[in-house]
Design an enzyme around this catalytic site. Structure first.
Site, PDB file in Angstrom:
ATOM      1  N   GLY A   1      -0.304  -4.137  -0.570  1.00  0.00           N
ATOM      2  CA  GLY A   1       0.398  -3.760   0.947  1.00  0.00           C
ATOM      3  C   GLY A   1      -0.552  -3.062   1.888  1.00  0.00           C
TER       4      GLY A   1
ATOM      5  N   HIS B   1       3.618  -6.505   1.036  1.00  0.00           N
ATOM      6  CA  HIS B   1       4.253  -6.027   2.035  1.00  0.00           C
ATOM      7  C   HIS B   1       3.556  -5.249   3.347  1.00  0.00           C
ATOM      8  CE1 HIS B   1       3.773  -1.739   0.822  1.00  0.00           C
ATOM      9  NE2 HIS B   1       3.906  -2.091  -0.362  1.00  0.00           N
ATOM     10  N   ASP B   2       3.743  -5.685   4.550  1.00  0.00           N
ATOM     11  CA  ASP B   2       3.336  -4.984   5.857  1.00  0.00           C
ATOM     12  C   ASP B   2       1.886  -5.469   6.157  1.00  0.00           C
ATOM     13  OD1 ASP B   2       5.565  -3.108   6.521  1.00  0.00           O
ATOM     14  OD2 ASP B   2       4.946  -2.568   4.534  1.00  0.00           O
TER      15      ASP B   2
END
Length: 268
Positions: A137, A119-120
């Site tokens: 992440g 994520h991100d």
């Protein structure tokens, strides 16, 4: 070109000449650009965006929930995949933890079997992630980098442009542009073969060698990079030095006498 067993939500948007294979799934508000190809059992989760000519092989998943125990699944976010990128079998890209945010994978990226973007993350154009390369992440990967098979990356680090990693490396610190990272946080000089393949001329490579030596002459790489600013005449040289002005985890350092100085992660 939509197989009858595929499941496509009525709110999804499909461009021209899209192919969706058997048992593939396209969820709410997902966008598939012109010429996208989804093989059997590929999944595009809600809110994700695929550019033109993106290819997802079987069991690839774009936009899955982050592996974050604090994540609120009611948040609307997604993953965005650039034009011409290919995810091979079992590759995964998780959606952002931020409301309205996107995990970004650039154009022309190849994610080989079972590679993962957490994520991100922001993955630059033309990056190659070999089999089982794993990004946690909040990682930034510069364009043109090659992440070899089985390499694992700690969250919140940066991988500079044109970096090469060795297979099964464990990287928990920032890897400067145009370098080779290996083993456990080891730096093994400039990626000279990669520079030549990208068409860097002899003068630019010579400047990068000088800057690398200056930054890693001892003491703080960040401080050394500041004092070396007047030595950078080319754009790659300036980009190399600028890398040391940011970051949260500290920087990889060269191996010396069979050991590495990377025992702390306190330098930013």
């Amino acid at each position: 070109m939509i197989h009858p067993t595929a499941i496509i939500h009525s709110s999804a948007k499909l461009g021209a000449n899209v192919s969706v294979g058997p048992y593939a799934i396209v969820e709410t508000d997902a966008v598939l650009g012109e010429g996208c190809v989804l093989a059997a059992h590929a999944i595009v989760r809600a809110g994700s965006i695929l550019g033109k000519n993106v290819r997802l092989d079987s069991f690839a998943v774009v936009g899955g929930d982050p592996q974050d125990l604090k994540f609120d699944r009611s948040i609307q976010s997604g993953a965005r995949i650039g034009d011409g990128t290919e995810l091979r079998e079992g590759a995964t890209v998780h959606r952002s933890t931020k409301p309205g945010g996107f995990t970004e994978v650039g154009a022309g990226v190849l994610m080989m079997c079972h590679s993962h973007v957490g994520h991100d993350c922001h993955v630059g154009a033309r990056v190659v992630m070999a089999n089982c390369a794993l990004l946690a992440g909040h990682i930034e990967v510069g364009e043109g980098s090659f992440l070899s098979g089985g390499t694992a990356f700690h969250q919140f680090i940066r991988i500079g442009e044109g970096v090469m990693t060795s297979g099964n490396a464990r990287i928990g610190l920032d890897a400067p542009p145009y370098t080779i990272a290996a083993e456990r946080n080891e730096l093994h000089g400039l990626n000279l073969i990669g520079l030549k393949r990208r068409g860097f001329d002899a003068a630019t490579i010579a400047e990068l060698k000088l800057l690398y030596k200056t930054v890693y002459q001892g003491g703080s790489p960040a401080a050394n990079a500041k004092t070396a600013a007047q030595l950078a005449k080319t754009e790659p040289g300036k980009k190399f030095l600028a890398f040391f002005a940011a970051g949260k985890r500290g920087f990889l350092r060269p191996v010396k006498n069979g050991t590495t100085e990377n025992t702390e992660n306190t330098e930013g």
